[in-house]
Design a protein around this motif. Sequence first.
Motif: not given
Length: 477
Positions: A234-246, A447-448, A457-462
């Motif tokens: 999942x983290x390729x599309x971002x990991x919001x809980x750790x503030x890691x971007x896509x 999903x959004x 924000x992470x979803x839309x950015x990815x």
Amino acid sequence: MGTAEGGGRGRGARYPPLSALVVSAIAAFSAVIVLAVVHSAYDDAMARTRTLLGHNLEPTPWHPFPHAKGRPPARAALRCAPSVACLPPLSRPRPPPAAAAANASSRRQCPSYFAAIRRDLAPWRRRGGVTRALLDAARRRASMRVTITGGGTRLHVDMYYACVQSRALFTAWSLLQLMRRHPGRVPDVDLMFDCMDRPAVNRTEHGGGGDPAAPPLFRYCTTRDHFDIPFPDWSFWGWPETNIEPWDCEFKSIKQGANATRWVDRVPTAYWKGNPDVASPLREALLGCNDTALWRAEIMRQNWTDEAKAGYQHSKLSSQCTHRYKIYAEGFAWSVSLKYILSCGSMALLIEPQYEDFFSRGLEPRVNYWPVGRVGMCESIRDAVGWGDANPAEAERVGRRGQRLMQDLSMPAVYDYMLHLLTEYAALMDFSPAPPPTAQEVCEGSVLCLADEKQRRFLEASAAEPAADEPCVMPPE
């Protein structure tokens, strides 16, 4: 008489006829009943609605974790319902399929680790394919069932258990973006997926000719002792809980941070920063190597709870490329940190990994990383640093090759891997995919809608764009 008649008319105006009162009472009573029925139906729907964020779901019994399974917010049953959120006006239009290439010889070749797809699926190729019975058997260790139908245009997810944080939400999003990236190419599939860490399909139980065939189970990693099928996490599309971007954005940021410090100016010690409190004996043992004079290692504890409160000021991955050597240590199982560590261009010291994700099969010892043993770990780290200091040019090349592997692991490459994996898997299925009655359709709109502000924000950015070229060509068998 006149007075009496007038009084009678007055009383008649003030007190309606009995029939009118009865009608009003019946209407009011009916309205109460209707409201009660509607409220009961809504309450029942809220109690039964299972979402990608784990509402009304228990955590996986094979990997329990703290989870408040409460009811979903009202929008999950109203605005976010697929029947509303997935209507054409609220979903993005599907782009037309890309034109076919003239021939495969002009197309780019996939990275060598794509060949692992065939090895991962070999158990079912040898045993007559993926049957419905095998799929049903995989449910025992699956957190969700995923079906893609309609010529790769519709996605359904049937949730069995909750996943940690927003893994399920972002995994569903990854499949939707694959469908956007390669419209008309994604095959119809029916598969079981576990969003937790450790593989479950043991080779010792399914590897022999007399053993039952292995149930096909997708997850984020595997080992040489398991038949679990690795899929991009999942983290390729971002990991919001750790503030890691896509991924594309995060890699660019890390590389910029790495370029800010020349190799010769980097700290000549091995560096690790992470969370040791994940039931990982390896990471707990690594803490004992925290001695720059004795073991040439700097080991830092990362507390994500404190970091979130501080606004993630001390956990930016782009600021952690100041050492010549970076350590990778597995956690509860495999760790998403591998790609971020390799991205620094430091010589990566991998402590004898037991788990594999899809791209780590492209790693070669002493070529794009340096192996460190679990036995005598501190001594092994010290010796690796000593070798690097004695051979700085070669150590730098090892680090740069690891970084190049990550640079080539762009999101187009991730989508190509997903496409080839699902295409090869679909060819093994001996039945037509169909979502079960309990599955919910999932689209970008739903999903959004379900996501909170940061997740959105992470979803839309990815979000993916349709591919301008053909998928890469698989390596020869």
